[in-house]
Design a protein around this motif. Sequence first.
Motif, mmCIF file in Angstrom:
data_model
loop_
_atom_site.group_PDB
_atom_site.id
_atom_site.type_symbol
_atom_site.label_atom_id
_atom_site.label_comp_id
_atom_site.label_asym_id
_atom_site.label_seq_id
_atom_site.Cartn_x
_atom_site.Cartn_y
_atom_site.Cartn_z
ATOM 1 N N TRP A 42 0.815 -1.221 0.000
ATOM 2 C CA TRP A 42 0.000 0.000 0.000
ATOM 3 C C TRP A 42 0.851 1.275 0.000
ATOM 4 O O TRP A 42 0.565 2.210 -0.765
ATOM 5 N N LYS A 43 1.856 1.333 0.827
ATOM 6 C CA LYS A 43 2.682 2.555 0.884
ATOM 7 C C LYS A 43 3.369 2.824 -0.448
ATOM 8 O O LYS A 43 3.304 3.959 -0.977
ATOM 9 N N ILE B 115 -10.544 4.373 0.267
ATOM 10 C CA ILE B 115 -10.118 3.080 0.822
ATOM 11 C C ILE B 115 -11.053 2.656 1.938
ATOM 12 O O ILE B 115 -11.440 1.482 2.026
ATOM 13 N N ARG B 116 -11.444 3.598 2.789
ATOM 14 C CA ARG B 116 -12.397 3.261 3.855
ATOM 15 C C ARG B 116 -13.699 2.718 3.260
ATOM 16 O O ARG B 116 -14.247 1.720 3.752
ATOM 17 N N ALA C 217 -17.119 -3.166 10.488
ATOM 18 C CA ALA C 217 -17.510 -2.367 9.330
ATOM 19 C C ALA C 217 -17.479 -0.877 9.657
ATOM 20 O O ALA C 217 -16.999 -0.063 8.848
ATOM 21 N N MET C 218 -17.979 -0.506 10.827
ATOM 22 C CA MET C 218 -17.972 0.905 11.199
ATOM 23 C C MET C 218 -16.556 1.423 11.408
ATOM 24 O O MET C 218 -16.241 2.567 11.053
ATOM 25 N N MET C 219 -15.670 0.591 11.941
ATOM 26 C CA MET C 219 -14.274 0.986 12.083
ATOM 27 C C MET C 219 -13.630 1.216 10.725
ATOM 28 O O MET C 219 -12.755 2.078 10.577
ATOM 29 N N CYS C 220 -14.065 0.450 9.723
ATOM 30 C CA CYS C 220 -13.532 0.627 8.370
ATOM 31 C C CYS C 220 -14.112 1.874 7.706
ATOM 32 O O CYS C 220 -13.388 2.629 7.053
ATOM 33 N N PHE D 290 -3.542 1.853 10.393
ATOM 34 C CA PHE D 290 -3.136 1.343 9.084
ATOM 35 C C PHE D 290 -3.133 2.459 8.042
ATOM 36 O O PHE D 290 -2.166 2.608 7.276
ATOM 37 N N LEU D 291 -4.182 3.265 8.016
ATOM 38 C CA LEU D 291 -4.262 4.355 7.038
ATOM 39 C C LEU D 291 -3.174 5.406 7.269
ATOM 40 O O LEU D 291 -2.651 5.993 6.310
#
Length: 446
Positions: free
Chosen positions: A358-359, A379-380, A417-420, A437-438
């Motif tokens: 990803w980076k 991404i989210r 899902a809400m955390m994402c 992560f983001l």
Amino acid sequence: MTDPSVSAAGILAAARRGQPDLAKSLLARMIAEEFGFPVREVTLGADDYSLNSVNGFLTREDGVRFFFKFHHEENEESVLQEFYRGEILLAAGFPVDMPTYVSRRIGRQILLYPLRTIPKLADAARAVDHGRPLPGADGPALIEAQRKLDRSSAEIYLRTWHPITAAESAGEPIHQLFHHRLTTPGTPPDTLGGRAATFFAHDRIFAFPGLSVSGAELRHLRWVIDGVAYDRTLQSCFENALTRLEPATLAASGGVIAHGDAHNANVWFAPQDEHNAEPGGLTFFDPAFAGRNIPALLAEIKATFHNIFAHPDWLYHSSELRGIPEITLRDGTAFVTRNWSLTPLRQTFLTDKARLLWKPLLTALSERNALPDNWRETIRSGLFCCPTLVMDLCARSDSSPNSRHTPASSLTGLAIAMMCGAEPKRGSGGQDVVSRFLDIIDPAVS
């Protein structure tokens, strides 16, 4: 006229209704019609990873055995041209197991592979999670194999990246996994429909440990998860995804050649003690959504969510979920304690995918002026759609007979899902595993 029941949709429906003999009979007929040979025996797969597909084994009349797999997606006749373009991946340099027989006819898209005896990476990884690694497939072996795949995938993404048009983006099957599940053909494009409207209908009842809520109430709850308050509701996450994941919008990030659906049940692992050409290596199969113009920000979404955040157990093996989440409702807010965390193997997978894939990808997109300012939201939205739209998150009941979820796994899945899909509010108790992560993959952060 072709019998409509002799199709991927008809076979999948029979399997889901608990009619395995009918499903086998329909499959044998379809194989004979598509490939011209009779089938002696069919065995339907018993794994828990086929959420929108059917797999298994069949024996040709001459005794040769094959592994088969096929998908069916709602409205595929109107939105898809064809699945299964594995030759695209092979030419780009991905490790791909190519099928012996392929049918690309819409509604009858199926692959037959030579029978393999090596495990799927999904099974090998789950065995490590549970402390019972398969021979030659311990944690270090899986981690090294995944690192090698992440490095090579990043290299191929950067090498094959190119600008794409809105039309080229829209022509890719991968949108069936995201935007097409948020919409209904024939309705205004900004109207939430598809699986989102069906799975979270206002009159549905979601049973969680200790309480139940209607779909209407669930859509508009605010969330505090493990002490962290989030900045949006389930409804606003869906609305955000409807906008961010629109195919034309995603074209701004350019396109790459990608598998698009490389969850670990679509990846073979060659154990170290096997006599393989490349022991410890990973090989893709089932390239149902592969393409040349896959929007760069979508390419690795499914692999990131399904190989990491879907574990341990809650998505694929919901009855075996160990931690029971807790929920209370107060003034329109759901206060949830998950009692769930990533296993050491999945945390390592996440850390490595962040730094090795990803980076570098986001950094390259930024350097090419192809990284939208709202990349984090995009991404989210992709990660959010994985748990909410891959299968019904409502616990199994008379109104959701095809769901495999329990009240505990339903709530666990919604919390993840809400955390994402939502950002932690500033000053609300810190970060979570998704926001960290983001931050790690942000090209503006050295």
